[in-house]
Design a protein around this motif. Structure first.
Motif, PDB file in Angstrom:
ATOM      1  N   ARG A 193      -4.233  -2.552   0.446  1.00 51.23           N
ATOM      2  CA  ARG A 193      -5.598  -2.032   0.445  1.00 51.23           C
ATOM      3  C   ARG A 193      -6.534  -3.100  -0.103  1.00 51.23           C
ATOM      4  NH1 ARG A 193      -8.225   2.946  -2.784  1.00 51.23           N
ATOM      5  NH2 ARG A 193      -9.955   3.204  -1.381  1.00 51.23           N
TER       6      ARG A 193
ATOM      7  N   ARG B 170       0.058   7.307   0.817  1.00 53.66           N
ATOM      8  CA  ARG B 170      -1.031   8.259   0.564  1.00 53.66           C
ATOM      9  C   ARG B 170      -2.390   7.571   0.448  1.00 53.66           C
ATOM     10  NH1 ARG B 170       2.969   9.215  -2.416  1.00 53.66           N
ATOM     11  NH2 ARG B 170       4.410  10.886  -2.000  1.00 53.66           N
ATOM     12  N   GLU B 171      -2.413   6.242   0.312  1.00 51.02           N
ATOM     13  CA  GLU B 171      -3.668   5.486   0.289  1.00 51.02           C
ATOM     14  C   GLU B 171      -4.218   5.241   1.694  1.00 51.02           C
ATOM     15  OE1 GLU B 171      -3.817   2.372  -3.191  1.00 51.02           O
ATOM     16  OE2 GLU B 171      -1.963   2.152  -2.050  1.00 51.02           O
TER      17      GLU B 171
ATOM     18  N   MET C 275       0.845  -1.168   0.000  1.00 59.96           N
ATOM     19  CA  MET C 275       0.000   0.000   0.000  1.00 59.96           C
ATOM     20  C   MET C 275       0.896   1.238   0.000  1.00 59.96           C
ATOM     21  SD  MET C 275      -2.814   1.698   2.580  1.00 59.96           S
ATOM     22  CE  MET C 275      -3.062   0.517   3.708  1.00 59.96           C
ATOM     23  N   ASP C 276       0.539   2.224  -0.769  1.00 65.80           N
ATOM     24  CA  ASP C 276       1.232   3.500  -0.793  1.00 65.80           C
ATOM     25  C   ASP C 276       0.807   4.301   0.438  1.00 65.80           C
ATOM     26  OD1 ASP C 276       1.044   6.559  -1.723  1.00 65.80           O
ATOM     27  OD2 ASP C 276       2.660   5.560  -2.811  1.00 65.80           O
TER      28      ASP C 276
ATOM     29  N   THR D 164     -10.140   2.864   5.926  1.00 69.61           N
ATOM     30  CA  THR D 164      -9.734   2.033   4.791  1.00 69.61           C
ATOM     31  C   THR D 164      -9.632   0.576   5.221  1.00 69.61           C
ATOM     32  OG1 THR D 164      -8.494   3.854   3.808  1.00 69.61           O
ATOM     33  CG2 THR D 164      -7.923   1.647   3.063  1.00 69.61           C
TER      34      THR D 164
ATOM     35  N   ARG E  88      -5.880   5.804   4.954  1.00 77.75           N
ATOM     36  CA  ARG E  88      -6.884   6.725   5.492  1.00 77.75           C
ATOM     37  C   ARG E  88      -7.663   6.000   6.572  1.00 77.75           C
ATOM     38  NH1 ARG E  88      -4.554   9.810   2.764  1.00 77.75           N
ATOM     39  NH2 ARG E  88      -5.174  11.012   0.962  1.00 77.75           N
TER      40      ARG E  88
END
Length: 75
Positions: A62, A4-5, A1-2, A10, A7
């Motif tokens: 994710r 910035r992904e 997972m990056d 999530t 959250r």
């Protein structure tokens, strides 16, 4: 997972090889520690069994859909 992904809310799954003592490998991000642009972003994940554990963002992937759908795809 990056990073910035990541959250709150999530749905995530543990990558292969990441250890966990509780039941299940799919959970939801509840808290974040650090900034998404930093390489040391950590997230708190709540799993289906109610337990909470802290992971680095790069130990997670994710997942799409609901917990039940993600579990079916993961098995």
């Amino acid at each position: 997972m990056d990073s910035r992904e990541a959250r709150v809310g999530t749905l995530v799954g543990l990558l292969d090889g990441v250890k966990r003592t509780g039941k299940g490998r799919i959970g939801t991000i509840e808290k974040m520690y650090g900034h998404p642009d930093d390489s040391d972003l950590a997230v708190e994940v709540r799993f289906e069994d109610g337990s909470v554990a802290l992971y680095w963002y790069d130990e997670l992937r994710r997942m799409e859909g609901s917990v039940q759908e993600a579990k079916a795809l993961a098995s």
